[in-house]
Design a protein around this motif. Structure first.
Motif, PDB file in Angstrom:
ATOM      1  N   ARG A  35       0.717  -1.287  -0.031  1.00 55.11           N
ATOM      2  CA  ARG A  35       0.132   0.021   0.108  1.00 55.11           C
ATOM      3  C   ARG A  35       1.122   1.393   0.028  1.00 55.11           C
ATOM      4  O   ARG A  35       0.679   2.194  -0.662  1.00 55.11           O
ATOM      5  CB  ARG A  35      -0.926  -0.091   1.125  1.00 55.11           C
ATOM      6  N   THR A  38       2.470   1.662  -3.216  1.00 57.52           N
ATOM      7  CA  THR A  38       1.455   2.088  -4.101  1.00 57.52           C
ATOM      8  C   THR A  38       0.965   3.543  -4.226  1.00 57.52           C
ATOM      9  O   THR A  38       0.862   4.450  -5.143  1.00 57.52           O
ATOM     10  CB  THR A  38       0.030   1.289  -4.160  1.00 57.52           C
ATOM     11  N   LEU A  39       0.940   4.091  -2.854  1.00 60.66           N
ATOM     12  CA  LEU A  39       0.849   5.626  -2.570  1.00 60.66           C
ATOM     13  C   LEU A  39       1.697   6.268  -3.168  1.00 60.66           C
ATOM     14  O   LEU A  39       1.616   7.411  -3.599  1.00 60.66           O
ATOM     15  CB  LEU A  39       0.463   5.525  -1.168  1.00 60.66           C
ATOM     16  N   SER A  41       3.686   5.978  -5.437  1.00 59.47           N
ATOM     17  CA  SER A  41       3.645   6.056  -7.072  1.00 59.47           C
ATOM     18  C   SER A  41       2.605   6.908  -7.359  1.00 59.47           C
ATOM     19  O   SER A  41       2.887   7.671  -8.309  1.00 59.47           O
ATOM     20  CB  SER A  41       3.454   4.596  -7.493  1.00 59.47           C
ATOM     21  N   VAL A  42       1.552   6.836  -6.832  1.00 60.78           N
ATOM     22  CA  VAL A  42       0.230   7.751  -7.088  1.00 60.78           C
ATOM     23  C   VAL A  42       0.759   9.326  -7.059  1.00 60.78           C
ATOM     24  O   VAL A  42       0.473  10.066  -7.766  1.00 60.78           O
ATOM     25  CB  VAL A  42      -0.832   7.340  -6.328  1.00 60.78           C
ATOM     26  N   GLU A  43       1.342   9.494  -5.822  1.00 63.41           N
ATOM     27  CA  GLU A  43       2.144  10.808  -5.390  1.00 63.41           C
ATOM     28  C   GLU A  43       3.285  11.315  -6.432  1.00 63.41           C
ATOM     29  O   GLU A  43       3.658  12.239  -6.176  1.00 63.41           O
ATOM     30  CB  GLU A  43       2.390  10.981  -3.910  1.00 63.41           C
ATOM     31  N   SER A  44       3.704  10.283  -7.143  1.00 67.76           N
ATOM     32  CA  SER A  44       5.114  10.664  -7.861  1.00 67.76           C
ATOM     33  C   SER A  44       6.031  10.785  -6.839  1.00 67.76           C
ATOM     34  O   SER A  44       6.934  11.796  -7.122  1.00 67.76           O
ATOM     35  CB  SER A  44       4.764  11.729  -8.957  1.00 67.76           C
TER      36      SER A  44
END
Length: 118
Positions: A35, A38-39, A41-44
């Motif tokens: 998790r 993933t977070l 990555s989403v936030e770059s």
């Protein structure tokens, strides 16, 4: 006794590759790790090593430039504060990420506990 000596004696930590790690991390850790990654990555915010080595400095066009400018200013103030002290103080940074602060404070005794080996 230094902070590092105290952490080395701590039965809940292992010292390996110049890094303290928590022993016996709970079984849900792998799900948390997934998790977290993933977070990030989403936030770059998954940065390559070469990029991290230059933190808190970032290119002007970087999406988190304002965030890192605040962190850079905080680092400058902290450094000025520590330089004005009569004796050296130890710093313990508990991180989940790239430990840029420990890297930049390495002129003092810095110990870093990281639970993100990846």
């Amino acid at each position: 006794m230094t902070l590092r000596d105290q952490l080395i004696k701590n039965e809940h930590l292992t010292f390996r590759d110049n890094l303290f790690e928590q022993r016996n991390i709970q079984s849900g850790y792998s799900e948390f790790q997934k998790r977290y990654e993933t977070l990030r990555s989403v936030e770059s915010r998954n940065y390559p090593d070469e990029f991290v080595r230059n933190l808190p400095e970032e290119p002007n066009e970087h999406p988190q430039k304002k965030d890192w400018t605040v962190r850079s200013n905080t680092l400058t103030l902290n450094t000025m504060y520590q330089q004005g002290m009569q004796k050296t103080h130890s710093v313990l940074e508990v991180v989940r990420g790239n430990a840029w602060l420990s890297h930049n404070l390495a002129k003092t005794e810095v110990c870093c506990i990281d639970n993100n080996r990846t």
